[in-house]
Motif scaffolding. Structure first.
Motif, PDB file in Angstrom:
ATOM      1  N   THR A   9       0.823  -1.502  -0.288  1.00 49.35           N
ATOM      2  CA  THR A   9      -0.126  -0.297   0.060  1.00 49.35           C
ATOM      3  C   THR A   9       0.407   1.265  -0.384  1.00 49.35           C
ATOM      4  O   THR A   9       1.776   1.435   1.216  1.00 49.35           O
ATOM      5  N   ASN A  11      -0.609   5.528   0.240  1.00 50.68           N
ATOM      6  CA  ASN A  11      -1.886   6.124   0.037  1.00 50.68           C
ATOM      7  C   ASN A  11      -3.116   5.595  -0.101  1.00 50.68           C
ATOM      8  O   ASN A  11      -3.156   5.889  -1.580  1.00 50.68           O
ATOM      9  N   GLU A  12      -3.920   4.735   0.646  1.00 46.55           N
ATOM     10  CA  GLU A  12      -4.838   3.697   0.009  1.00 46.55           C
ATOM     11  C   GLU A  12      -5.789   4.468   1.342  1.00 46.55           C
ATOM     12  O   GLU A  12      -6.632   2.417   1.685  1.00 46.55           O
ATOM     13  N   ILE A  13      -5.463   4.533   1.699  1.00 46.40           N
ATOM     14  CA  ILE A  13      -6.471   4.888   2.920  1.00 46.40           C
ATOM     15  C   ILE A  13      -8.185   4.826   2.408  1.00 46.40           C
ATOM     16  O   ILE A  13      -9.322   4.667   3.489  1.00 46.40           O
ATOM     17  N   ALA A  16      -8.503   0.933   2.692  1.00 46.52           N
ATOM     18  CA  ALA A  16      -7.713  -0.396   2.989  1.00 46.52           C
ATOM     19  C   ALA A  16      -8.461  -1.118   4.027  1.00 46.52           C
ATOM     20  O   ALA A  16      -7.819  -2.246   3.738  1.00 46.52           O
ATOM     21  N   ASP A  36       3.344  -1.568   3.903  1.00 49.93           N
ATOM     22  CA  ASP A  36       2.461  -0.041   3.998  1.00 49.93           C
ATOM     23  C   ASP A  36       3.997   0.989   3.679  1.00 49.93           C
ATOM     24  O   ASP A  36       4.772   0.612   4.568  1.00 49.93           O
ATOM     25  N   SER A  39       2.735   5.499   3.974  1.00 47.32           N
ATOM     26  CA  SER A  39       1.582   6.639   3.165  1.00 47.32           C
ATOM     27  C   SER A  39       0.829   7.755   4.479  1.00 47.32           C
ATOM     28  O   SER A  39       1.047   7.747   5.355  1.00 47.32           O
ATOM     29  N   ASP A  41      -1.227   9.652   4.024  1.00 42.98           N
ATOM     30  CA  ASP A  41      -2.503   9.770   4.609  1.00 42.98           C
ATOM     31  C   ASP A  41      -3.283   8.698   5.692  1.00 42.98           C
ATOM     32  O   ASP A  41      -4.751   8.634   6.197  1.00 42.98           O
ATOM     33  N   THR A  43      -2.677   5.042   6.016  1.00 45.40           N
ATOM     34  CA  THR A  43      -2.825   3.886   5.629  1.00 45.40           C
ATOM     35  C   THR A  43      -2.472   3.169   7.065  1.00 45.40           C
ATOM     36  O   THR A  43      -3.573   2.279   7.599  1.00 45.40           O
ATOM     37  N   ASP A  94      -7.030  -1.869  -4.215  1.00 45.97           N
ATOM     38  CA  ASP A  94      -7.978  -1.274  -4.775  1.00 45.97           C
ATOM     39  C   ASP A  94      -9.227  -2.203  -5.110  1.00 45.97           C
ATOM     40  O   ASP A  94      -9.789  -1.097  -6.099  1.00 45.97           O
ATOM     41  N   GLY A 212      -8.861   6.622  -5.207  1.00 47.71           N
ATOM     42  CA  GLY A 212      -7.649   6.270  -4.482  1.00 47.71           C
ATOM     43  C   GLY A 212      -7.036   7.034  -6.228  1.00 47.71           C
ATOM     44  O   GLY A 212      -8.241   6.992  -7.298  1.00 47.71           O
TER      45      GLY A 212
END
Length: 239
Positions: A9, A11-13, A16, A36, A39, A41, A43, A94, A212
């Motif tokens: 990951t 930035n896959e908030i 996730a 991760d 990230s 953001d 995540t 995603d 995303g």
């Protein structure tokens, strides 16, 4: 059997928690390792908040900064081998890969005897939803290019939805994997093929992400193009 799904990951908030719940709801009892790459953001924080709920089935590896898809998977492979998992999966966060297809990939290996099972977009025509036509053409003809240059009869050599049996990962020299981005997927499949492992393709439908942003870039495609030419002349062997 112990089955581990690796999900890199960055930035896959938005995705996730949903992907974690979807995978861990499957009756086959999969576990997840989120890898991760720092990230910004948050995540990793989402994953940490869920770990107590899933009682040792959700794991997190935090790395500093973006280090590349290939290095994330290599780190995940090593983590899995140290903990005696039988089957290890690659999967995107995603929902472009449908979690409900994981049991089909597992069955192709544990039931049908394959060493590697590929969730294939192209073995039954083109099974891609909501991608721009330009990207479909690039992806499809990338696999044609690989088959032409390498004489490698896999229709979706760039697929990122894969099940590996433990013996494949134990046998390959992970220290010698050279491509880090898009080409990593090609290199792993071709190396397994050259080492004599049985590879099968399982048809899946690939759906473009809804939330995303994509991490694809021109440099990733460039690495794959030149890397395939180098693979053509490389000598392969297991450990």
């Amino acid at each position: 059997m112990k089955n581990l799904v690796l999900i890199p990951t960055y930035n896959e908030i938005e995705n996730a928690e949903k992907i974690i719940r979807a995978v861990l709801a499957l009756k086959e009892g999969f576990e997840i390792l989120i890898i991760d790459d720092g990230s910004p953001d948050g995540t990793a924080g989402v994953v940490k908040n869920l770990q107590s709920e899933f009682d040792g089935r959700l794991h997190l590896m935090e790395r500093s900064g973006k280090q590349g898809l290939g290095t994330a998977y290599i780190a995940g492979f090593r983590w899995a081998l140290e903990r005696d998992y039988d089957y290890v999966f690659e999967m995107d966060a995603d929902f472009s890969h449908d979690p409900s297809d994981l049991p089909r990939l597992l069955s192709a290996c544990s039931g049908d005897g394959a060493d590697m099972a590929i969730g294939s977009r192209y073995c039954n025509g083109v099974s891609v939803v909501n991608w721009p036509i330009g990207r479909i053409l690039i992806s499809y003809f990338a696999s044609v290019y690989v088959r032409t240059v390498l004489g490698f009869r896999i229709y979706d050599s760039t697929a990122g939805f894969v099940c590996y049996s433990r013996r494949v990962l134990e046998s390959l020299d992970l220290d010698n994997v050279q491509m880090k981005g898009y080409g990593f997927q090609i290199e792993m499949k071709y190396t397994a093929y050259k080492c004599g492992f049985r590879i099968t393709e399982v048809p899946v439908i690939f759906v473009n992400r809804k939330e995303g942003t994509s991490k694809m870039s021109g440099s990733i495609f460039g690495e794959a193009f030149w890397g395939v030419l180098k693979l053509r002349f490389r000598k392969f062997s297991g450990k």
